[in-house]
Motif scaffolding. Structure first.
Motif, PDB file in Angstrom:
ATOM      1  N   GLY A 174    -100.285 -30.161 103.749  1.00 31.95           N
ATOM      2  CA  GLY A 174     -98.916 -29.405 103.772  1.00 31.95           C
ATOM      3  C   GLY A 174     -97.527 -30.316 104.172  1.00 31.95           C
ATOM      4  O   GLY A 174     -96.667 -29.878 104.332  1.00 31.95           O
ATOM      5  N   ARG A 175     -97.938 -31.483 104.193  1.00 34.18           N
ATOM      6  CA  ARG A 175     -96.818 -32.622 104.616  1.00 34.18           C
ATOM      7  C   ARG A 175     -97.027 -33.954 103.931  1.00 34.18           C
ATOM      8  O   ARG A 175     -98.145 -34.212 103.819  1.00 34.18           O
ATOM      9  CB  ARG A 175     -96.874 -32.679 105.943  1.00 34.18           C
ATOM     10  CG  ARG A 175     -97.947 -33.035 106.744  1.00 34.18           C
ATOM     11  CD  ARG A 175     -97.862 -33.081 108.153  1.00 34.18           C
ATOM     12  NE  ARG A 175     -97.638 -34.440 108.788  1.00 34.18           N
ATOM     13  CZ  ARG A 175     -97.664 -34.586 110.012  1.00 34.18           C
ATOM     14  NH1 ARG A 175     -97.610 -33.672 110.815  1.00 34.18           N
ATOM     15  NH2 ARG A 175     -97.653 -35.935 110.401  1.00 34.18           N
ATOM     16  N   SER A 176     -96.016 -34.651 103.473  1.00 38.42           N
ATOM     17  CA  SER A 176     -96.244 -35.781 103.049  1.00 38.42           C
ATOM     18  C   SER A 176     -95.765 -36.858 103.696  1.00 38.42           C
ATOM     19  O   SER A 176     -95.703 -38.170 103.482  1.00 38.42           O
ATOM     20  CB  SER A 176     -95.424 -36.006 101.731  1.00 38.42           C
ATOM     21  OG  SER A 176     -94.056 -35.728 101.852  1.00 38.42           O
ATOM     22  N   SER A 177     -95.081 -36.687 105.158  1.00 42.66           N
ATOM     23  CA  SER A 177     -94.564 -37.613 105.954  1.00 42.66           C
ATOM     24  C   SER A 177     -95.797 -38.244 106.572  1.00 42.66           C
ATOM     25  O   SER A 177     -97.010 -37.976 106.671  1.00 42.66           O
ATOM     26  CB  SER A 177     -93.619 -36.874 107.139  1.00 42.66           C
ATOM     27  OG  SER A 177     -94.713 -35.903 107.846  1.00 42.66           O
ATOM     28  N   VAL A 178     -95.514 -39.582 107.298  1.00 39.15           N
ATOM     29  CA  VAL A 178     -96.337 -40.416 107.976  1.00 39.15           C
ATOM     30  C   VAL A 178     -96.014 -40.531 109.362  1.00 39.15           C
ATOM     31  O   VAL A 178     -94.689 -40.480 109.663  1.00 39.15           O
ATOM     32  CB  VAL A 178     -96.804 -41.750 107.163  1.00 39.15           C
ATOM     33  CG1 VAL A 178     -97.381 -41.390 105.874  1.00 39.15           C
ATOM     34  CG2 VAL A 178     -95.370 -42.368 106.893  1.00 39.15           C
TER      35      VAL A 178
END
Length: 93
Positions: free
Chosen positions: A67-71
């Protein structure tokens, strides 16, 4: 005879490695997590999404899975446990 589905790059990495960190070289939170794992002596597979040729595909797959693409995104035994300061007990101090 059936053709096997094209392999998801994140799934392939998770199957091949017990500890995977999806990171970016410019990310201070990623640096914090990588340092913590190194200090603990953990043998992590580090995947720098901004350096990998299929980085955009990796981030798209991560978005679908978490549900997220941030790292950073940290996986243990194929299970997403969190990022820079979340997860069971917090991934980073």
């Amino acid at each position: 005879m059936s053709e096997s589905k094209s392999s998801d790059p994140v799934d392939a990495l998770l199957k091949a490695n017990a500890l995977v960190v999806f990171s970016a070289t410019y990310c201070p939170y990623c640096t914090k997590v990588k340092k913590l794992l190194k200090d603990l002596g953990a043998n992590a597979k580090i995947v720098e999404t901004n350096v990998e040729k299929n980085g955009a595909e990796l981030k798209k797959s991560l978005l679908a899975k978490t549900g997220r693409s941030s790292v950073p995104q940290v996986f243990v035994a194929g299970k997403f446990i969190g990022g820079g300061d979340e997860g069971p007990g917090g991934v980073a101090p």
